[in-house]
Write an enzyme that holds these catalytic residues in place. Structure first.
Site, PDB file in Angstrom:
ATOM      1  N   ASN A   1       2.357  -2.837   2.373  1.00  0.00           N
ATOM      2  CA  ASN A   1       2.279  -1.462   1.563  1.00  0.00           C
ATOM      3  C   ASN A   1       3.825  -1.449   1.505  1.00  0.00           C
ATOM      4  OD1 ASN A   1       2.317   0.657  -0.120  1.00  0.00           O
ATOM      5  ND2 ASN A   1       0.981   1.597   1.193  1.00  0.00           N
TER       6      ASN A   1
ATOM      7  N   ARG B   1      -0.223  -4.569  -2.170  1.00  0.00           N
ATOM      8  CA  ARG B   1      -0.374  -3.187  -2.702  1.00  0.00           C
ATOM      9  C   ARG B   1       0.521  -3.084  -3.868  1.00  0.00           C
ATOM     10  NH1 ARG B   1      -0.126   2.836  -1.494  1.00  0.00           N
ATOM     11  NH2 ARG B   1      -1.302   3.658  -3.392  1.00  0.00           N
TER      12      ARG B   1
ATOM     13  N   HIS C   1      -3.587   5.076  -7.020  1.00  0.00           N
ATOM     14  CA  HIS C   1      -4.526   5.794  -5.522  1.00  0.00           C
ATOM     15  C   HIS C   1      -5.649   4.960  -5.670  1.00  0.00           C
ATOM     16  CE1 HIS C   1      -1.496   9.328  -5.051  1.00  0.00           C
ATOM     17  NE2 HIS C   1      -1.156   8.837  -4.298  1.00  0.00           N
TER      18      HIS C   1
ATOM     19  N   HIS D   1      -7.436  12.437  -3.507  1.00  0.00           N
ATOM     20  CA  HIS D   1      -6.503  11.751  -3.251  1.00  0.00           C
ATOM     21  C   HIS D   1      -5.294  12.527  -2.377  1.00  0.00           C
ATOM     22  CE1 HIS D   1      -4.658   8.255  -1.099  1.00  0.00           C
ATOM     23  NE2 HIS D   1      -3.633   9.345  -0.823  1.00  0.00           N
ATOM     24  N   LEU D   2      -5.318  13.933  -1.597  1.00  0.00           N
ATOM     25  CA  LEU D   2      -4.209  14.763  -1.380  1.00  0.00           C
ATOM     26  C   LEU D   2      -2.938  14.116  -0.623  1.00  0.00           C
ATOM     27  CD1 LEU D   2      -6.416  18.266  -1.880  1.00  0.00           C
ATOM     28  CD2 LEU D   2      -5.317  16.876  -3.629  1.00  0.00           C
ATOM     29  N   GLY D   3      -1.986  13.410  -0.533  1.00  0.00           N
ATOM     30  CA  GLY D   3      -1.063  12.967   0.267  1.00  0.00           C
ATOM     31  C   GLY D   3       0.343  13.586  -0.345  1.00  0.00           C
ATOM     32  N   ASN D   4       1.056  12.635   0.308  1.00  0.00           N
ATOM     33  CA  ASN D   4       2.414  13.304  -0.118  1.00  0.00           C
ATOM     34  C   ASN D   4       2.502  13.039  -1.618  1.00  0.00           C
ATOM     35  OD1 ASN D   4       4.981  14.359   0.201  1.00  0.00           O
ATOM     36  ND2 ASN D   4       5.901  12.355   0.771  1.00  0.00           N
ATOM     37  N   GLY D   5       1.774  11.820  -2.122  1.00  0.00           N
ATOM     38  CA  GLY D   5       1.679  11.874  -3.501  1.00  0.00           C
ATOM     39  C   GLY D   5       0.043  12.251  -3.572  1.00  0.00           C
TER      40      GLY D   5
ATOM     41  N   ARG E   1       7.028  15.993  -6.222  1.00  0.00           N
ATOM     42  CA  ARG E   1       6.923  15.351  -7.724  1.00  0.00           C
ATOM     43  C   ARG E   1       6.473  16.682  -8.711  1.00  0.00           C
ATOM     44  NH1 ARG E   1       3.109  10.140  -7.058  1.00  0.00           N
ATOM     45  NH2 ARG E   1       4.360   9.529  -4.653  1.00  0.00           N
TER      46      ARG E   1
ATOM     47  N   GLY F   1      -3.618  12.360   3.619  1.00  0.00           N
ATOM     48  CA  GLY F   1      -2.683  12.771   4.737  1.00  0.00           C
ATOM     49  C   GLY F   1      -2.922  14.496   5.320  1.00  0.00           C
TER      50      GLY F   1
ATOM     51  N   GLY G   1      -5.623  16.017   2.839  1.00  0.00           N
ATOM     52  CA  GLY G   1      -7.323  15.834   1.985  1.00  0.00           C
ATOM     53  C   GLY G   1      -8.100  15.492   3.581  1.00  0.00           C
TER      54      GLY G   1
ATOM     55  N   GLU H   1      -6.598   1.989   2.685  1.00  0.00           N
ATOM     56  CA  GLU H   1      -6.280   1.380   1.426  1.00  0.00           C
ATOM     57  C   GLU H   1      -6.308  -0.181   2.415  1.00  0.00           C
ATOM     58  OE1 GLU H   1      -3.134   3.805   1.565  1.00  0.00           O
ATOM     59  OE2 GLU H   1      -3.509   3.904  -1.540  1.00  0.00           O
TER      60      GLU H   1
END
Ligand code: AMP
Length: 387
Positions: free
Chosen positions: A7, A87, A175, A202-206, A235, A322, A324, A373
């Protein structure tokens, strides 16, 4: 025979290696490529290596892959890589499932760079580097957009002149590998919920959210690019396009400066003026950090309502990524605003944060699922080389 998954981000490569039974052998990452490179790896969640690569001249994806290969040779006796699964952020309209990467498909993916200029070139650099490092291995591409390709047209389109839809200006959603993993995992944990109406967060940096009906995506918060929907670490998330026109015309900002701001200086970082990292914001506990967190959780609740409307109801919510998976306060404040939807969380279960976190009375099942993933990529790679 082993399967390697890669990835490749702008300055990092995450990797994992699996045996032919898809048992994980090792996983890890190199961060700080080109600046302060560092390699770390874990076996069975135990750290086996974690050190700086400052003296090893890791300046690009090629040299980073060589460092990974050295590590694998040292740590995995008798290693033989049969396939490398990548990925790839964007599969456009053409790729709705994983493919073997050859010259033709790589050219098609290069043509999609304008749709994901910050991610796709790094992914493809990883493919080039892996082809040189493992010349005998089959290269497989797995796409973050693929999971969403069957969503209904109204959730796929923008209300622009129709020719733009035809040339590919669509809501792709991202995602997808993570959503594929958590919805498959939900089927193992609770088949009844998995065959119902599920919103995965999906709650992370993205960060994004996806409406999943009986295992299939029917809509998501991310759109044409990975900017839309929820605010993220840096973002902006959903934005009136009129703001971009204002910045161009009235503030005379260049397109590059706006792009840089929307991708790198907005979201939690922009609102707090402090950090993109939720842990830092929670620890700071300043009004500015609180403002950013409130905006984040507020938008999650709004999108949950919208996605539940798309699904015509709600049977389950999954938290992953991360934030979530680890930030119980965020899950709590999301759930506290959603009682009207039948959401009721169990405070103790939410604090421990693994598996089911809904109360016995909750009409909606609430789940924390650690996403993976890498195993999704490895499964696809094995299937494709089997064919
Ligand atoms: P990811 O991009 O999925 O690696 O997620 C990164 C985000 O997860 C960052 O904002 C981290 O601060 C956040 N995060 C990771 N662990 C925790 C934790 N224990 N509590 C709160 N936030 C966390």
């Amino acid at each position: 025979m082993h399967l390697l998954t890669l990835n490749c981000g702008s300055s990092s490569i995450k990797f994992a290696i699996f045996d032919s039974d898809l048992q994980e052998v090792l996983r890890g990452q190199i961060d700080g490529i080109g600046t302060e490179p560092r390699i770390s790896a874990q076996r069975n969640s135990q750290t086996v290596i974690d050190h700086s690569l400052q003296d090893a001249c890791v300046s690009d994806h090629g040299s980073a892959l060589s460092a990974i290969l050295d590590l694998l040779r040292a740590e995995v006796p008798g290693i033989g890589i049969a396939a490398v699964g990548h990925r790839i952020v964007h599969g456009g309209t053409q790729f709705s499932r994983p493919v073997v990467l050859d010259e033709k498909t790589i050219d098609q993916l290069r043509a999609l760079i304008p749709l994901a200029p910050l991610h796709q070139p790094n992914n493809l650099a990883g493919v080039d580097a892996a082809a040189s490092a493992f010349p005998g291995a089959v290269q497989v591409g797995c796409f973050d957009t693929a999971f969403h390709r069957d969503q209904p047209w109204i959730n796929d389109a923008f209300a622009l002149p129709y020719r733009f839809y035809e040339e590919g200006v669509r809501r792709y959603g991202f995602h997808g590998l993570s959503y594929e993993y958590v919805s498959d995992r939900l089927r193992e944990i609770s088949p009844a919920h998995a065959s119902g109406r599920v919103v995965a967060c999906h709650l992370g940096n993205g960060a994004s959210m996806c409406a999943i009906d009986n295992g299939c995506s029917i809509g998501s918060t991310m759109g044409f690019t990975a900017l839309d929907g929820l605010p993220m670490g840096t973002r902006c998330g959903q934005l009136d396009p009129g703001v971009v026109l204002y910045l161009l015309q009235e503030k005379q900002m260049s397109a590059n400066a706006i792009e840089d701001m929307l991708y790198h200086d907005s979201g939690l970082k922009g609102l707090s003026g402090l950090s993109n990292d939720l842990r830092t914001l929670e620890a700071a506990a300043t009004p500015e950090a609180g403002r950013a967190i409130d905006y984040f959780t507020g938008r999650i609740r709004i999108e949950l309502g919208a996605l539940a409307a798309m699904l015509g109801g709600l049977d389950a919510v999954i938290f992953c990524g991360g934030i979530g998976e680890n930030a119980w306060r965020i899950r709590q404040s999301v759930c506290e605003g959603l009682e009207w939807l039948g959401v009721e969380f169990d405070a103790l279960r939410n604090r421990s944060g693994d598996g089911v976190i809904s109360s016995e009375r909750s009409r909606v099942g609430l789940f924390v699922i650690r996403t993976d993933e890498e195993i999704v990529i490895a499964r696809h790679a094995r299937k494709l080389i089997g064919q």
